[in-house]
Scaffold this motif. Structure first.
Motif, mmCIF file in Angstrom:
data_model
loop_
_atom_site.group_PDB
_atom_site.id
_atom_site.type_symbol
_atom_site.label_atom_id
_atom_site.label_comp_id
_atom_site.label_asym_id
_atom_site.label_seq_id
_atom_site.Cartn_x
_atom_site.Cartn_y
_atom_site.Cartn_z
ATOM 1 N N LEU A 119 0.833 -1.195 0.000
ATOM 2 C CA LEU A 119 0.000 0.000 0.000
ATOM 3 C C LEU A 119 0.874 1.255 0.000
ATOM 4 N N GLY A 120 0.291 2.337 -0.480
ATOM 5 C CA GLY A 120 0.987 3.617 -0.443
ATOM 6 C C GLY A 120 1.188 4.094 0.982
ATOM 7 N N VAL A 121 2.179 4.973 1.152
ATOM 8 C CA VAL A 121 2.500 5.538 2.460
ATOM 9 C C VAL A 121 2.593 7.055 2.318
ATOM 10 N N LEU A 122 1.978 7.751 3.245
ATOM 11 C CA LEU A 122 2.082 9.201 3.317
ATOM 12 C C LEU A 122 2.601 9.533 4.712
ATOM 13 N N ILE A 123 3.793 10.126 4.783
ATOM 14 C CA ILE A 123 4.367 10.521 6.074
ATOM 15 C C ILE A 123 4.448 12.029 6.107
ATOM 16 N N GLU A 124 3.899 12.616 7.161
ATOM 17 C CA GLU A 124 3.978 14.066 7.320
ATOM 18 C C GLU A 124 4.625 14.398 8.645
ATOM 19 N N GLY A 125 5.535 15.384 8.598
ATOM 20 C CA GLY A 125 6.150 15.835 9.829
ATOM 21 C C GLY A 125 7.396 16.651 9.564
ATOM 22 N N SER A 126 7.696 17.525 10.478
ATOM 23 C CA SER A 126 8.902 18.343 10.381
ATOM 24 C C SER A 126 10.131 17.451 10.381
ATOM 25 N N GLY A 127 11.002 17.665 9.418
ATOM 26 C CA GLY A 127 12.258 16.942 9.354
ATOM 27 C C GLY A 127 12.274 15.766 8.409
ATOM 28 N N ILE A 128 11.133 15.367 7.846
ATOM 29 C CA ILE A 128 11.063 14.121 7.083
ATOM 30 C C ILE A 128 11.825 14.170 5.763
ATOM 31 N N LEU A 129 12.087 15.349 5.203
ATOM 32 C CA LEU A 129 12.822 15.416 3.934
ATOM 33 C C LEU A 129 14.316 15.555 4.176
ATOM 34 N N THR A 130 15.022 14.459 4.007
ATOM 35 C CA THR A 130 16.481 14.426 4.088
ATOM 36 C C THR A 130 16.972 13.753 2.804
ATOM 37 N N SER A 131 18.255 13.773 2.566
ATOM 38 C CA SER A 131 18.753 13.101 1.357
ATOM 39 C C SER A 131 18.441 11.606 1.415
ATOM 40 N N ALA A 132 18.499 10.998 2.591
ATOM 41 C CA ALA A 132 18.212 9.564 2.726
ATOM 42 C C ALA A 132 16.746 9.249 2.468
ATOM 43 N N THR A 133 15.829 10.058 2.996
ATOM 44 C CA THR A 133 14.403 9.778 2.783
ATOM 45 C C THR A 133 13.981 10.153 1.370
ATOM 46 N N ALA A 134 14.545 11.225 0.841
ATOM 47 C CA ALA A 134 14.185 11.671 -0.512
ATOM 48 C C ALA A 134 14.543 10.614 -1.551
ATOM 49 N N ALA A 135 15.615 9.875 -1.303
ATOM 50 C CA ALA A 135 16.066 8.860 -2.254
ATOM 51 C C ALA A 135 15.065 7.719 -2.428
ATOM 52 N N ILE A 136 14.159 7.544 -1.450
ATOM 53 C CA ILE A 136 13.201 6.434 -1.542
ATOM 54 C C ILE A 136 11.759 6.911 -1.505
ATOM 55 N N ALA A 137 11.547 8.187 -1.807
ATOM 56 C CA ALA A 137 10.188 8.740 -1.847
ATOM 57 C C ALA A 137 9.843 9.137 -3.278
ATOM 58 N N ASP A 138 8.577 9.004 -3.620
ATOM 59 C CA ASP A 138 8.127 9.328 -4.971
ATOM 60 C C ASP A 138 7.710 10.787 -5.113
ATOM 61 N N VAL A 139 6.982 11.288 -4.119
ATOM 62 C CA VAL A 139 6.534 12.684 -4.117
ATOM 63 C C VAL A 139 7.023 13.304 -2.823
ATOM 64 N N ARG A 140 7.726 14.428 -2.942
ATOM 65 C CA ARG A 140 8.335 15.083 -1.785
ATOM 66 C C ARG A 140 7.864 16.530 -1.750
ATOM 67 N N VAL A 141 7.168 16.890 -0.682
ATOM 68 C CA VAL A 141 6.531 18.201 -0.579
ATOM 69 C C VAL A 141 7.179 19.010 0.537
ATOM 70 N N TRP A 142 7.480 20.250 0.237
ATOM 71 C CA TRP A 142 7.949 21.204 1.245
ATOM 72 C C TRP A 142 6.920 22.324 1.336
ATOM 73 N N LEU A 143 6.389 22.573 2.533
ATOM 74 C CA LEU A 143 5.472 23.683 2.774
ATOM 75 C C LEU A 143 6.268 24.843 3.338
ATOM 76 N N GLU A 144 6.236 25.948 2.644
ATOM 77 C CA GLU A 144 6.933 27.169 3.057
ATOM 78 C C GLU A 144 5.911 28.129 3.640
ATOM 79 N N SER A 145 6.157 28.593 4.862
ATOM 80 C CA SER A 145 5.215 29.504 5.509
ATOM 81 C C SER A 145 5.967 30.351 6.529
ATOM 82 N N GLY A 146 5.610 31.632 6.597
ATOM 83 C CA GLY A 146 6.263 32.555 7.521
ATOM 84 C C GLY A 146 5.988 32.221 8.977
ATOM 85 N N GLU A 147 6.910 32.654 9.843
ATOM 86 C CA GLU A 147 6.818 32.271 11.258
ATOM 87 C C GLU A 147 5.573 32.797 11.958
ATOM 88 N N SER A 148 5.176 34.034 11.703
ATOM 89 C CA SER A 148 4.045 34.588 12.462
ATOM 90 C C SER A 148 2.761 33.801 12.212
#
Length: 193
Positions: A119-148
Motif C-alpha cells: 500500500l501507499g505511504v504518506l508521512i507528514e512531519g517536520s524533518g522528514i525530507l532528508t537526502s536519505a528519505t528523498a532517495a526512496i520517496a516518490d513525491v516530496r513536498v515542502w510547505l513554506e510559511s512565515g513564522e508569524s
C-alpha cells in the motif's frame, strides 16, 4: 462565517492537494511514498488529511504523522531516523515495516503499528525530507510559511501544551533546514500564507 475560498491558507492547501494528487496519478505506481515536510504550523497535517480524502489510487493509503513517532520534545532527528529505518527502507524493499507510537503523556514508546509494503505511504512531519528519505520517496513536498502565521496556527491548535516548547522545537527545525535543505529535495514546493 467566511467560505474556504475566503481563507488564503485553506485556498493554498486546496491548490496544493490538487497538484499533489496529479503528481501521484502521474507516477503510475500502486504503492507510492509521499513525504510532506515543513515547519510547525505550516499545514502539513491538514494537507495530509486532504490527500487521504482524495487519494487517487485504488485501495487505502497508510498515513503516518511523525508527531506519533518523535520521542519527545527533543526528538525531531530521532523521529525521522525511526521513520527511515522502520517504515521507508522496509517499504522500499517490499518488506513489512513497523513503527512504535510515542506516548507523550508517559514519555515512552507504546504500541507497534505495521506498514504494508503493498500500500501507499504518506508521512507528514517536520524533518522528514532528508537526502536519505528523498532517495526512496516518490513525491516530496515542502510547505513554506512565515513564522508569524505558523506560530499563530500551531499555538491556536495546541495552546499551552506547545507554547513552552516552541523555541526548542524551532531550533531543531532550523538545524534540519540548515543541514538537509529540504526545500531543494522537494518535488513540489508550496507557499502557505
Amino acid at each position: 462565517m467566511p467560505s474556504r475560498s475566503d481563507d488564503p491558507v485553506a485556498a493554498a492547501l486546496e491548490r496544493a492537494a490538487a497538484l499533489i494528487v496529479a503528481d501521484i496519478r502521474a507516477l503510475d505506481a500502486a504503492n507510492p511514498v509521499v513525504l510532506i515536510d515543513g515547519r510547525s504550523g505550516a499545514g502539513k497535517t491538514t494537507l495530509a488529511r486532504m490527500l487521504i480524502e482524495r487519494w487517487p489510487i485504488v485501495g487505502r493509503v497508510q498515513l503516518i504523522a511523525l508527531d506519533s513517532i518523535y520521542p519527545g520534545w527533543d526528538g525531531l532527528d530521532d523521529g525521522v531516523e525511526r521513520a527511515l529505518t522502520g517504515i521507508l527502507r522496509p517499504h522500499g524493499r517490499g518488506y513489512l515495516g513497523e513503527w512504535r507510537r510515542w506516548d507523550w503523556d508517559q514519555g515512552a514508546e507504546a504500541e507497534s503499528h505495521a506498514v504494508d509494503p503493498a500500500l501507499g505511504v504518506l508521512i507528514e512531519g517536520s524533518g522528514i525530507l532528508t537526502s536519505a528519505t528523498a532517495a526512496i520517496a516518490d513525491v516530496r513536498v515542502w510547505l513554506e510559511s512565515g513564522e508569524s502565521g505558523r506560530k499563530a496556527r500551531a499555538l491556536t491548535r495546541d495552546g499551552d501544551t506547545y507554547r513552552p516548547h516552541w523555541d526548542r522545537w524551532a531550533e531543531q527545525e532550523q538545524s534540519h533546514i540548515a543541514r538537509d535543505d529540504p526545500r531543494s529535495l522537494a518535488t513540489r514546493v508550496i507557499d502557505i500564507p
